[in-house]
Design a protein around this motif. Structure first.
Motif, PDB file in Angstrom:
ATOM      1  N   LEU A  52      47.691  10.984  25.828  1.00 10.00           N
ATOM      2  CA  LEU A  52      47.317  10.935  27.272  1.00 10.00           C
ATOM      3  C   LEU A  52      48.176   9.957  28.014  1.00 10.00           C
ATOM      4  O   LEU A  52      48.571   8.974  27.135  1.00 10.00           O
ATOM      5  CB  LEU A  52      45.888  10.881  27.458  1.00 10.00           C
ATOM      6  CG  LEU A  52      44.930  11.649  26.889  1.00 10.00           C
ATOM      7  CD1 LEU A  52      43.552  10.874  26.680  1.00 10.00           C
ATOM      8  CD2 LEU A  52      44.952  12.940  27.706  1.00 10.00           C
ATOM      9  N   PRO A  53      48.365   9.887  29.123  1.00 10.27           N
ATOM     10  CA  PRO A  53      48.914   8.639  30.121  1.00 10.27           C
ATOM     11  C   PRO A  53      48.579   7.318  29.691  1.00 10.27           C
ATOM     12  O   PRO A  53      49.195   6.552  29.661  1.00 10.27           O
ATOM     13  CB  PRO A  53      48.563   9.171  31.364  1.00 10.27           C
ATOM     14  CG  PRO A  53      48.557  10.999  31.430  1.00 10.27           C
ATOM     15  CD  PRO A  53      47.837  11.148  30.301  1.00 10.27           C
ATOM     16  N   LYS A  54      47.198   7.424  29.377  1.00 11.58           N
ATOM     17  CA  LYS A  54      46.620   6.077  29.243  1.00 11.58           C
ATOM     18  C   LYS A  54      46.171   5.822  27.705  1.00 11.58           C
ATOM     19  O   LYS A  54      45.248   4.814  27.754  1.00 11.58           O
ATOM     20  CB  LYS A  54      45.512   5.502  29.989  1.00 11.58           C
ATOM     21  CG  LYS A  54      45.967   5.462  31.614  1.00 11.58           C
ATOM     22  CD  LYS A  54      44.754   5.310  32.302  1.00 11.58           C
ATOM     23  CE  LYS A  54      44.980   5.367  33.920  1.00 11.58           C
ATOM     24  NZ  LYS A  54      43.929   4.867  34.684  1.00 11.58           N
ATOM     25  N   ARG A  83      43.751   2.620  27.470  1.00  9.24           N
ATOM     26  CA  ARG A  83      44.076   1.433  28.416  1.00  9.24           C
ATOM     27  C   ARG A  83      43.171   1.830  29.704  1.00  9.24           C
ATOM     28  O   ARG A  83      43.173   2.681  30.324  1.00  9.24           O
ATOM     29  CB  ARG A  83      45.347   1.481  28.844  1.00  9.24           C
ATOM     30  CG  ARG A  83      46.521   0.914  27.908  1.00  9.24           C
ATOM     31  CD  ARG A  83      48.042   0.655  28.401  1.00  9.24           C
ATOM     32  NE  ARG A  83      48.537   2.051  28.545  1.00  9.24           N
ATOM     33  CZ  ARG A  83      49.619   2.238  29.039  1.00  9.24           C
ATOM     34  NH1 ARG A  83      50.435   1.244  29.370  1.00  9.24           N
ATOM     35  NH2 ARG A  83      50.146   3.600  29.024  1.00  9.24           N
ATOM     36  N   ASP A 105      60.351  10.123  42.292  1.00 13.85           N
ATOM     37  CA  ASP A 105      60.125   9.374  43.633  1.00 13.85           C
ATOM     38  C   ASP A 105      61.568   8.789  43.970  1.00 13.85           C
ATOM     39  O   ASP A 105      61.687   8.399  45.002  1.00 13.85           O
ATOM     40  CB  ASP A 105      59.333   8.256  43.644  1.00 13.85           C
ATOM     41  CG  ASP A 105      57.773   8.969  43.409  1.00 13.85           C
ATOM     42  OD1 ASP A 105      57.706  10.077  43.960  1.00 13.85           O
ATOM     43  OD2 ASP A 105      56.983   8.529  42.646  1.00 13.85           O
ATOM     44  N   LEU A 158      56.383  -5.026  40.301  1.00  7.88           N
ATOM     45  CA  LEU A 158      56.316  -3.637  39.521  1.00  7.88           C
ATOM     46  C   LEU A 158      55.726  -3.783  38.044  1.00  7.88           C
ATOM     47  O   LEU A 158      55.220  -2.870  37.666  1.00  7.88           O
ATOM     48  CB  LEU A 158      57.828  -3.278  39.333  1.00  7.88           C
ATOM     49  CG  LEU A 158      58.482  -2.968  40.741  1.00  7.88           C
ATOM     50  CD1 LEU A 158      59.937  -2.781  40.387  1.00  7.88           C
ATOM     51  CD2 LEU A 158      57.841  -1.732  41.306  1.00  7.88           C
ATOM     52  N   ALA A 159      56.043  -4.930  37.700  1.00  3.74           N
ATOM     53  CA  ALA A 159      55.457  -5.032  36.090  1.00  3.74           C
ATOM     54  C   ALA A 159      53.799  -4.954  36.153  1.00  3.74           C
ATOM     55  O   ALA A 159      53.394  -4.401  35.248  1.00  3.74           O
ATOM     56  CB  ALA A 159      55.966  -6.193  35.505  1.00  3.74           C
ATOM     57  N   ILE A 181      52.496  -1.758  35.575  1.00  2.00           N
ATOM     58  CA  ILE A 181      52.865  -0.900  34.373  1.00  2.00           C
ATOM     59  C   ILE A 181      51.911  -1.641  33.487  1.00  2.00           C
ATOM     60  O   ILE A 181      51.411  -0.725  32.436  1.00  2.00           O
ATOM     61  CB  ILE A 181      54.067  -1.167  34.353  1.00  2.00           C
ATOM     62  CG1 ILE A 181      54.957  -0.487  35.399  1.00  2.00           C
ATOM     63  CG2 ILE A 181      54.628  -0.707  33.102  1.00  2.00           C
ATOM     64  CD1 ILE A 181      56.536  -0.792  35.007  1.00  2.00           C
ATOM     65  N   LEU A 182      51.576  -2.718  33.336  1.00  2.00           N
ATOM     66  CA  LEU A 182      50.913  -3.435  32.461  1.00  2.00           C
ATOM     67  C   LEU A 182      49.360  -2.781  32.407  1.00  2.00           C
ATOM     68  O   LEU A 182      49.050  -2.736  31.340  1.00  2.00           O
ATOM     69  CB  LEU A 182      50.755  -5.099  32.673  1.00  2.00           C
ATOM     70  CG  LEU A 182      51.740  -5.654  32.113  1.00  2.00           C
ATOM     71  CD1 LEU A 182      51.152  -7.146  32.306  1.00  2.00           C
ATOM     72  CD2 LEU A 182      51.361  -5.793  30.613  1.00  2.00           C
ATOM     73  N   PRO A 195      50.284   4.706  35.932  1.00  2.00           N
ATOM     74  CA  PRO A 195      51.519   5.486  36.428  1.00  2.00           C
ATOM     75  C   PRO A 195      51.838   5.217  37.709  1.00  2.00           C
ATOM     76  O   PRO A 195      51.053   5.864  38.666  1.00  2.00           O
ATOM     77  CB  PRO A 195      51.185   6.942  35.902  1.00  2.00           C
ATOM     78  CG  PRO A 195      49.556   7.152  36.118  1.00  2.00           C
ATOM     79  CD  PRO A 195      49.297   6.063  35.835  1.00  2.00           C
ATOM     80  N   THR A 196      52.993   4.572  38.033  1.00  2.00           N
ATOM     81  CA  THR A 196      53.210   3.963  39.359  1.00  2.00           C
ATOM     82  C   THR A 196      53.871   5.134  40.146  1.00  2.00           C
ATOM     83  O   THR A 196      53.666   6.127  40.490  1.00  2.00           O
ATOM     84  CB  THR A 196      53.549   2.793  39.474  1.00  2.00           C
ATOM     85  OG1 THR A 196      54.526   2.642  38.682  1.00  2.00           O
ATOM     86  CG2 THR A 196      52.589   1.697  39.080  1.00  2.00           C
ATOM     87  N   ILE A 197      55.358   4.651  39.929  1.00  2.00           N
ATOM     88  CA  ILE A 197      56.361   5.305  40.688  1.00  2.00           C
ATOM     89  C   ILE A 197      57.020   6.080  39.741  1.00  2.00           C
ATOM     90  O   ILE A 197      57.691   5.523  38.927  1.00  2.00           O
ATOM     91  CB  ILE A 197      57.048   4.558  41.551  1.00  2.00           C
ATOM     92  CG1 ILE A 197      56.322   3.602  42.373  1.00  2.00           C
ATOM     93  CG2 ILE A 197      58.304   5.126  42.283  1.00  2.00           C
ATOM     94  CD1 ILE A 197      56.947   2.162  42.970  1.00  2.00           C
ATOM     95  N   VAL A 198      57.205   7.361  39.859  1.00  2.00           N
ATOM     96  CA  VAL A 198      57.868   8.125  39.132  1.00  2.00           C
ATOM     97  C   VAL A 198      59.480   8.441  39.210  1.00  2.00           C
ATOM     98  O   VAL A 198      59.862   8.090  40.345  1.00  2.00           O
ATOM     99  CB  VAL A 198      57.235   9.316  39.009  1.00  2.00           C
ATOM    100  CG1 VAL A 198      55.723   9.164  38.292  1.00  2.00           C
ATOM    101  CG2 VAL A 198      57.317  10.150  40.139  1.00  2.00           C
ATOM    102  N   ALA A 199      60.200   8.804  38.104  1.00  2.00           N
ATOM    103  CA  ALA A 199      61.522   8.945  38.463  1.00  2.00           C
ATOM    104  C   ALA A 199      61.703   9.882  39.779  1.00  2.00           C
ATOM    105  O   ALA A 199      62.522   9.732  40.505  1.00  2.00           O
ATOM    106  CB  ALA A 199      62.243   9.520  37.244  1.00  2.00           C
TER     107      ALA A 199
END
Lengths: 318, 699
Positions: free
Chosen positions: B228-230, B284, B23, B8-9, B12-13, B17-21
C-alpha cells in the motif's frame, strides 16, 4: 555460503524494492511549476550532465536505478531522473552571481549535504515498505545510519551487495566484528565466502537481533540443520540458544566456543560419580596426559553434545 | 535550497504522498545525453596461481589447501535490451571455492537467479588413524587395555585429513503484478560431505573416529507481498528439510577391554524438517509520524527417524523400545511488534515487544539405557522435551537537547520461562542511557552505559538431583547475574583534512554473586580504532587496530562439596592492519597492499586446594597475512594482473601439542597437530574486457 542465500535474498529484495518502490507515482518529491513549489531544472538529467559527467556519476546507468522501461526507476518514463533522489535542481543549476555560493542539492554519502532523516527520506519513500519492511525501530534506524552510509547507489556493483566485499563495508562501523573475524576460529567471512547478510537482515527489526530468521537458533539451523532435532535426548542449552556455548563472530577456541573445554562444560556440570576435577598442568602429556583435558576434552567421550537420537544416548555418548 | 529540501523531506518522512512526478512538467526532460545501457559488456580473467606449501587451514575460504599450481578463471558480464537484463558472474572456477551465478529478467516485471557455490572446510591435515574406511580395525590389529599396549599402532596409522566441502545451489525468482502485488520463491540445496571427528566411547576408553558425513538440506522460501502507499504486508512460507545419508555410525573398538565381535553403534543426526508460516507487515501513520512493524510466525519441527536398538550387541539383554520412532515435534511461535514515533520535534520514542515460544511436544517415554552397548543399566529414564517461552520489552526515547546533542534512555525487560530446568522463571531488567554529540557532517560521538540484573524465581536443585548434580552449582545461563556496561563510539571526518578516524571502546562486568560453584565473574573489554587517509583522488591508506579481552572466573568442586578449585580465564586477541591503494599510476597501473597481523593469547590459571596455582601453558596463535595486487592496463580492453599472498599462522595449543595417537592411555586420538604453516601464493592473469570501460554521454 549460507552467505549466498541470505545475500542473494537481500539482493533480490533490494532489486524488488527498487522496482516496487518506484512503481508508486508518489515517488517524486516536488513540483516544477507553480509559484509555491520547488524549482526543478529545465531539462532534467541533461541539465545535470552538462557539469556532472564524471565516470562515478555516469555509472548510475549501469545500475537498476537507470532502466527506462521500468517506469518506477528514477529514469523511468515521466520520472524525475537525477532529481528523483537529489531533489529539485533548478536553483542549483541556475546562474549565480560572481562570489555567490551555488545552492546545493541533496548529496549522499561522503560530503552529504542533508541530515540523516533528509537523506533517508528519499530512499525510504520508495524502499520503505519493501526492503525496509522493518527498518523503523531497527538498530540501524536507532543509530540514525544513512542508507548511503552503506550503499553506493551509483556503482555498477554496490560493494555491500557483493559477498566478497560486504563485510568490509560493515566493518567500517562494526569494528569489533572485524577483530573477531580474524580470530583463529571464525566463519569464512574474512575470506569473502560468507557475508554478514548470511545471518543478519540489516534492514529488519522484526526478527531477533536483525537475524535472517526469527531466532538465533533458527538462523544457525539454516546451515547446521544436523543439530536441529528435536532429538530424543536434548541438551538443554543447545535447544535454547546456540550462543550459550558458541560465539559466531569468532573465537580463540575450536568450534568458536566461548571458553576452552573442559572448563566450559564444568561451568554447568559437576556430578557425583563423575566429579568436576580440576584440569591443570598435571594433565598435559608431560604429566599424566588426561583425556579430560587433551584432544576434545569432554567430547572425547560425549561426542553428541548437540543431542542424541539413540535410545541409550542420554549421556550424549551414543 | 536547504530549506526547500527540508520542507520536502518532512512530508516524505511521514509517508504522505506529496508531489508526484506527474505534477512536474517534464516535457523537456528528454534525457538525450543519457547513456542507457543496452547490449553486451563483460570481462573475463584467466590465469594461474602457485601455492608454495600444503596448508589445510589456509584452504578454508581460499581454496589453496595443497602445494601446487591452480588454474584460475573469473568473469562477469551483463547483457541488456530495452526490456530485458541478464547478468552473470564466475569466481574461482579452478579452486574449491568456486562460485557461479546468473540472474536476469525484466526489471519491474520479473526476475530470476541461479547460483552455485562451494566452500571448503579444512580442519586438520595432520591427523592419522588406524581405522579403515568403514571404521573397522586394520588387519593384524592388536587390541590392548590402553594405547601403550597397542603394538600394531604405528604400523597401522594412515593419514586421514579432517575436511569437508559444502556445495550450495540457489535458485529463485520474483514476479511483480501491478503496483501492489509481488511474489517470490527461493530454493537452496546445501550438501555437506566430508570427514569430521566424533567420539567413539566405551566405559573408560574412547577413540576419536574420522566419521564420514553426507548431509543435505533443502530450503524453500515462498512469499506474497502486498504493498500500500503507506504500508505493506507479506505472507511467507519457509521450509527446511534435512537429510542425513547415514542413519547410524558403527565402529570397532581398538581396545581389548570389553571386547565384542560386534560393532559399537551410535545414532547419526536424524533427518528432520522445519516449516514455518510468517505474516509480517508495516504501516506508517501520519499522527506522530509513527511506524508500526509486526511479524507473526508459527512453525513446526518434526523428526521421526526410526530408532536404533538399545545396543548393537545381540548378547546383551535389553528391553523393547517404548516406541519405534521418536515422533518428535516442536511447535514454535514468534511474534514481534515495533512502534516508533516522533510525537514532537526532536523527540523520538520506540516501543518493541518480542515473544518466542519453543514448545517441544515430543511424547515422553521411559527408556532403559544400555551403557556403551554393554551393560543394561536397569534404570528407566525419561526423555525430557525442553520447552521455553521468552519475551522482551524494549522502551526507549531520544531527545535532541541542542542542535548537535542528543540524549536517550531505555529500559529493557526480558522474561524466560522454561520447563524441566532448574530455573523456571527468569527475568532481566536493563536500564541504559546515552549521550550523543553529532555536529553536522564531521563527527559522531556516543557514550552509553547501563546496568542489567538477571534474576530468577528459584534455583531448583531437585531437577538435576537424580543426575547427581552438585546442588551448589549454578549454570551460568540460569544463574543470577548483575552486569554493568559502558560503551564509547566515535567517528570523525576532520574538516578540511582527508582523514577519517573511528574508535570504539566497550567494557562490561558480570557478577554471578549468588553462585557458589560455576561461573562467578566475567569481564569483557574491547578497543578498536580505524584510520583512513584519502591522500588524493587516486591514493588512499588505512590503519586498523583491534584488541579484545575476555576474562572469566569459575569455581569447581572435585569433592562434591564446596569449591576446592578455581580457574581464571584470560582470553586476549589483538590485531593490526595497514594498507594502501594507488590507482591510475601513469594511467596504467593500480596497486593495492594489505597487511594484517593478529595475535591470540589465552591463559588459564587453575588453583586447587591441594596443588595450589598450576596454570596451563598459554594458548597462543599468531597470524601474518600479506596481500599485494597489481593491475596493469595494457590496452583499453586488456589488463594484466598479478597477486602475491603470504600467510603465516602458528599456534601453541596444549590440547594438541605432543598429543600423538597413543599419548593418552585411554584415548586413541587422531594426533592432530597445532596449526603451523607459512606459504606464498603467487598468481598472474589476463583480464579481457568486452565492451567499453568508460561510460560516455550520448552526443
Amino acid at each position: 555460503m549460507m552467505t549466498a542465500i541470505a545475500s542473494r535474498r537481500h539482493r533480490l529484495h533490494f532489486v524488488i524494492g527498487w522496482l516496487l518502490l518506484l512503481a508508486s507515482p508518489s515517488l517524486s518529491l516536488a513540483q516544477a511549476d507553480g509559484d509555491d513549489g520547488p524549482d526543478y531544472s529545465r531539462k532534467g538529467a541533461d541539465s545535470c550532465f552538462a557539469c556532472h559527467d564524471d565516470q562515478a556519476t555516469l555509472a548510475v546507468f549501469r545500475t537498476p536505478h537507470a532502466v527506462p522501461t521500468d517506469s518506477r526507476t528514477p529514469f523511468g518514463h515521466d520520472q524525475l531522473q537525477c532529481e528523483a533522489c537529489h531533489g529539485p535542481g533548478g536553483e542549483h543549476g541556475a546562474r549565480v552571481r560572481r562570489g555567490q555560493e551555488r545552492p546545493g542539492v541533496i548529496a549522499f554519502g561522503e560530503g552529504a549535504t542533508g541530515s540523516v532523516a533528509e537523506q533517508n527520506a528519499y530512499c525510504i519513500d520508495c524502499h520503505g515498505t519493501d526492503t525496509g519492511l522493518g527498518w523503523h525501530g531497527s538498530a540501524h534506524d536507532d543509530d540514525t545510519i544513512t542508507c548511503a552510509g552503506c550503499h553506493t547507489s551509483h556503482a555498477a556493483s554496490d560493494p555491500i551487495l557483493q559477498t566478497s566485499t560486504q563485510a568490509n563495508v560493515c566493518y567500517d562501523c562494526h569494528q569489533q566484528q572485524r577483530t573477531q573475524s580474524l580470530k583463529p576460529f571464525a566463519h569464512v567471512v574474512d575470506e569473502g565466502k560468507m557475508d554478514c547478510g548470511s545471518c543478519h537482515n540489516v534492514h529488519d527489526t522484526t526478527f531477533d537481533a536483525m537475524l535472517v530468521r526469527q531466532t538465533l537458533n533458527q538462523t544457525c539451523h539454516e546451515c547446521h540443520a544436523e543439530t536441529r532435532g528435536p532429538h530424543l535426548w536434548e541438551h538443554a542449552p543447545v535447544a535454547e540458544d546456540c550462543s550459550n556455548c558458541h560465539d559466531p563472530h569468532g573465537s580463540n577456541h575450536p568450534g568458536m566456543l566461548t571458553m576452552r573445554g573442559p572448563m566450559l562444560c564444568q561451568s554447568c556440570h559437576s556430578q557425583a560419580g563423575h566429579p568436576s576435577l580440576p584440569q591443570d598442568a598435571d594433565g598435559l602429556p608431560s604429566g599424566m596426559a588426561s583425556q579430560y583435558l587433551l584432544g576434545q576434552n569432554c567430547m572425547n567421550c560425549h561426542g553428541q553434545v548437540h543431542g542424541s537420537n539413540h535410545p541409550s544416548g542420554s549421556k550424549l555418548m551414543r | 535550497m536547504r530549506t526547500i529540501v527540508k520542507s520536502l523531506a518532512l512530508p516524505i518522512l511521514i509517508g504522505s504522498p506529496t508531489i508526484v512526478a506527474a505534477d512536474v512538467d517534464t516535457s523537456d526532460w528528454l534525457c538525450e545525453s543519457c547513456p542507457f545501457e543496452t547490449g553486451y559488456r563483460a570481462e573475463y580473467e584467466a590465469g594461474a596461481s602457485y601455492a608454495s606449501d600444503d596448508a589445510g587451514r589456509f584452504g578454508n575460504g581460499t581454496g589453496y589447501d595443497e602445494k601446487g599450481t591452480y588454474g584460475n578463471f573469473d568473469g562477469s558480464g551483463h547483457y541488456s535490451t530495452d526490456d530485458y537484463q541478464l547478468d552473470w558472474m564466475i569466481e574461482d572456477l579452478g579452486l574449491s571455492t568456486r562460485f557461479a551465478e546468473i540472474s536476469g529478467g525484466q526489471q519491474g516485471s520479473y526476475g530470476f537467479y541461479l547460483a552455485y557455490r562451494e566452500i571448503p572446510y579444512r580442519l586438520f591435515d595432520t591427523t592419522q588413524t588406524i581405522f579403515t574406511g568403514n571404521l573397522g580395525l586394520p588387519a593384524g590389529w592388536v587390541g590392548a587395555g590402553s594405547t601403550s599396549g597397542m603394538t600394531a599402532l604405528d604400523a597401522s596409522l594412515r593419514t586421514r585429513a579432517i575436511e569437508s566441502d559444502r556445495r550450495i545451489l540457489d535458485a529463485g525468482g520474483h514476479w511483480l503484478s501491478g503496483k501492489r502485488w509481488s511474489v517470490f520463491a527461493d530454493f537452496r540445496r546445501q550438501r555437506k560431505e566430508g570427514i569430521d571427528i566424533i567420539a567413539g566411547s566405551g566405559f573408560s576408553q574412547a577413540s576419536q573416529l574420522p566419521r564420514v558425513h553426507d548431509y543435505e538440506t533443502d530450503q524453500i522460501d515462498l512469499g506474497i507481498r502486498f504493498r500500500l502507499p503507506k504500508g505493506s504486508a507479506t505472507l511467507a512460507y519457509y521450509g527446511s528439510f534435512f537429510s542425513n545419508k547415514n542413519d547410524a555410525l558403527s565402529w570397532q573398538s581398538p581396545f581389548s577391554t570389553f571386547t565384542n565381535p560386534e560393532r559399537n553403534v551410535m545414532a547419526e543426526a536424524p533427518d528432520n524438517e522445519f516449516q514455518q508460516l510468517t505474516l509480517s507487515g508495516n504501516y506508517r501513520f501520519e499522527s506522530w509520524r509513527s511506524v508500526l512493524t509486526a511479524s507473526l510466525s508459527t512453525g513446526t519441527g518434526e523428526q521421526d527417524e526410526v530408532l536404533l536398538p538399545y545396543t548393537s550387541f545381540a548378547s546383551v539383554p535389553s528391553e523393547p523400545l517404548p516406541r519405534a520412532t521418536l515422533d518428535g515435534s516442536v511447535d514454535t511461535t514468534n511474534f514481534a511488534l515495533t512502534w516508533t514515533a516522533r510525537p514532537m520535534d526532536g523527540l523520538r520514542v520506540k516501543a518493541a515487544y518480542r515473544y518466542d515460544d519453543r514448545d517441544n511436544t515430543t511424547p515422553q517415554s521411559e527408556w532403559t539405557r544400555v551403557i556403551v552397548d554393554f551393560v543394561n543399566s536397569g534404570e528407566a529414564e525419561q526423555n525430557i522435551p525442553y520447552s521455553f517461552e521468552r519475551s522482551k520489552l524494549n522502551l526507549s526515547a531520544e531527545y535532541r537537547l541542542f542542535r548537535d546533542w542528543r540524549v536517550s534512555a531505555g529500559y529493557d525487560y526480558k522474561t524466560l520461562d522454561r520447563d524441566f530446568q532448574e530455573v523456571a522463571e527468569q527475568t532481566e531488567d536493563t536500564g541504559w542511557g546515552q549521550v550523543r554529540w553529532r555536529p553536522d557532517g564531521w563527527a559522531d560521538l556516543r557514550l552509553r552505559g547501563g546496568t542489567s540484573r538477571r534474576d530468577i524465581d528459584r534455583y531448583d536443585t531437585s531437577v538435576t538431583a537424580s543426575a547427581g548434580q552438585n546442588p551448589l552449582l549454578r549454570k551460568y545461563n540460569l544463574a543470577y547475574r548483575y552486569r554493568e556496561f559502558v560503551e564509547f563510539v566515535a567517528s570523525a571526518s576532520l574538516p578540511n583534512a582527508p582523514l577519517s578516524v573511528g574508535a570504539t571502546f566497550y567494557r562490561s562486568d558480570d557478577n554471578y554473586s549468588r553462585s557458589q560453584l560455576g561461573m562467578t565473574d566475567a569481564r569483557e573489554r574491547r578497543l578498536t580504532t580505524d584510520v583512513t587517509w584519502a591522500i588524493s583522488e587516486t591514493a588512499s591508506a588505512y590503519l586498523v587496530y583491534g584488541d579484545e579481552q575476555i576474562e572469566a572466573a569459575q569455581l569447581g568442586s572435585a569433592g562434591f562439596s564446596d569449591a576446592d578449585w578455581s580457574a581464571a580465564h584470560d582470553d586476549n586477541f589483538d590485531h593490526v592492519g595497514i594498507g594502501f591503494a594507488l590507482r591510475n599510476i601513469g594511467e596504467k597501473l593500480d596497486l593495492r597492499f594489505d597487511y594484517t597481523r593478529g595475535n591470540g593469547d589465552s591463559a588459564i590459571g587453575v588453583t586447587t586446594d591441594t596443588n595450589g596455582f598450576r596454570p596451563l601453558p598459554d594458548l597462543e596463535s599468531e597470524l601474518d597475512s600479506l596481500r599485494i595486487e597489481v593491475e596493469y592496463r595494457s590496452s583499453e580492453h586488456l589488463e594484466v594482473t598479478a597477486t602475491l599472498r603470504y600467510e603465516q599462522f602458528s599456534a601453541d595449543d596444549w590440547a594438541l601439542q605432543d598429543v600423538e595417537p597413543a599419548t593418552i592411555p585411554t584415548l586413541l586420538s587422531l594426533g592432530a597437530e597445532p596449526y603451523d604453516y607459512d606459504l606464498w601464493v603467487f598468481g598472474v592473469g589476463f583480464r579481457y574486457r568486452f565492451g567499453d570501460r568508460d561510460i560516455a554521454l550520448v552526443d
